[in-house]
Design a protein around this motif. Structure first.
Motif, PDB file in Angstrom:
ATOM      1  N   LEU A   3      93.220 118.557  15.696  1.00  0.00           N
ATOM      2  CA  LEU A   3      93.172 118.563  17.154  1.00  0.00           C
ATOM      3  C   LEU A   3      94.592 118.585  17.691  1.00  0.00           C
ATOM      4  CD1 LEU A   3      91.523 118.111  19.828  1.00  0.00           C
ATOM      5  CD2 LEU A   3      91.861 115.661  19.446  1.00  0.00           C
ATOM      6  N   VAL A  49      84.961 118.845  23.214  1.00  0.00           N
ATOM      7  CA  VAL A  49      85.929 118.614  22.135  1.00  0.00           C
ATOM      8  C   VAL A  49      85.218 118.082  20.898  1.00  0.00           C
ATOM      9  CG1 VAL A  49      87.894 117.211  21.407  1.00  0.00           C
ATOM     10  CG2 VAL A  49      87.912 118.304  23.655  1.00  0.00           C
ATOM     11  N   LEU A  53      85.108 119.863  17.125  1.00  0.00           N
ATOM     12  CA  LEU A  53      85.845 119.286  16.003  1.00  0.00           C
ATOM     13  C   LEU A  53      85.069 119.488  14.706  1.00  0.00           C
ATOM     14  CD1 LEU A  53      87.244 115.901  17.363  1.00  0.00           C
ATOM     15  CD2 LEU A  53      88.566 117.878  16.618  1.00  0.00           C
ATOM     16  N   VAL A  59      91.162 122.726  17.152  1.00  0.00           N
ATOM     17  CA  VAL A  59      90.781 122.564  18.557  1.00  0.00           C
ATOM     18  C   VAL A  59      92.040 122.259  19.360  1.00  0.00           C
ATOM     19  CG1 VAL A  59      89.376 121.297  20.219  1.00  0.00           C
ATOM     20  CG2 VAL A  59      88.501 121.717  17.914  1.00  0.00           C
ATOM     21  N   LEU A  74      90.668 111.069  23.342  1.00  0.00           N
ATOM     22  CA  LEU A  74      90.752 112.189  22.407  1.00  0.00           C
ATOM     23  C   LEU A  74      91.279 111.727  21.047  1.00  0.00           C
ATOM     24  CD1 LEU A  74      92.113 114.923  24.843  1.00  0.00           C
ATOM     25  CD2 LEU A  74      89.765 114.640  24.012  1.00  0.00           C
ATOM     26  N   ALA A  78      89.274 112.169  17.450  1.00  0.00           N
ATOM     27  CA  ALA A  78      89.849 112.722  16.221  1.00  0.00           C
ATOM     28  C   ALA A  78      89.716 111.738  15.069  1.00  0.00           C
ATOM     29  CB  ALA A  78      91.316 113.097  16.451  1.00  0.00           C
ATOM     30  N   ARG A  85      95.767 115.105  14.043  1.00  0.00           N
ATOM     31  CA  ARG A  85      95.978 115.491  15.435  1.00  0.00           C
ATOM     32  C   ARG A  85      97.456 115.411  15.745  1.00  0.00           C
ATOM     33  NH1 ARG A  85      97.490 111.672  18.614  1.00  0.00           N
ATOM     34  NH2 ARG A  85      96.759 112.636  20.532  1.00  0.00           N
TER      35      ARG A  85
END
Length: 240
Positions: A3, A49, A53, A59, A74, A78, A85
């Protein structure tokens, strides 16, 4: 797969950088998806999102990341997906009074790192971004699957109390005649909450449960002073 979260003021070039990242990180072996601002606000963005994933695709989130509370959500998504990420800060852009305040990332916060910053036409640090996404060790098992440390009990108690106090203050303000557009003040919190419409206790309780479910994924005493502020920001973004 990984991410990438972009943040910065409007006009700082986030969408252009997202397109660059999509071209650089996508390829025959993986797809790169750009998730932009979704109709339905913050909850719809988070859902999209989480849906995207996976262990294979990249992403790239180019929407609504000016607040640290959104970036924290977020980060938790993740972690829950068990994928790497990073955060890309697009510096610059005009400071517009009609836009939400931009809370610059701080690498001391785990949800704001690894952090990369670009200015203007500066080239993206693609080698470092690829290393962070594809060469870093996978994140450890999520705490939700392990025995919680003792300190998390006090954290969760504080989380429950703070969010209850915020809800009580919002309902009290509405009962006292607060009108749409007025700022609701919460004792002990610098910022206030602007309600654009009346909000029921049922809706506030639902949003509180959502906030708690994300926040308790990573209980940490370093977040204690920010909990009320983060919850207010969550409410502000979620109540359209």
């Amino acid at each position: 797969m990984p991410l990438v979260v972009l943040c910065g003021r409007p006009g700082s070039g986030k969408s252009r950088r997202a397109a660059e990242l999509r071209a650089a990180l996508g390829g025959p072996e993986r797809q790169a998806h750009v998730v932009a601002e979704a109709e339905g606000g913050r909850a719809a963005l988070r859902t999209e999102v989480e849906r995207r994933l996976s262990r294979r695709d990249v992403v790239i989130v180019d929407a609504g990341n000016e607040l640290r509370s959104i970036r924290y959500e977020l980060y938790c998504a993740a972690r829950q997906a068990g994928t790497a990420r990073c955060l890309l800060h697009c510096a610059g852009g005009p400071d517009r009074p009609d836009e939400p305040p931009f809370e610059a990332p701080d690498p001391r916060n785990r949800w704001d790192r690894p952090l990369f910053t670009v200015h203007g036409e500066e080239p993206l640090p693609l080698a470092a971004i690829r290393a962070a996404l594809f060469e870093s060790a996978p994140p450890p098992p999520h705490r939700a699957t392990r025995t919680q440390p003792l300190q998390s009990s006090s954290f969760l108690h504080h989380l429950d109390r703070v969010t209850q106090e915020v809800l009580a203050a919002v309902m009290a303000a509405q009962r006292s005649g607060a009108q749409p557009g007025e700022v609701v003040r919460i004792p002990g919190v610098a910022e206030g909450l602007v309600l654009n419409r009346p909000v029921s206790m049922a809706e506030l309780s639902r949003l509180r449960r959502q906030f708690i479910s994300y926040t308790k994924m990573q209980p940490s005493d370093e977040n204690l002073p920010q909990l009320a502020s983060m919850f207010l920001q969550y409410l502000s973004r979620s109540i359209q």
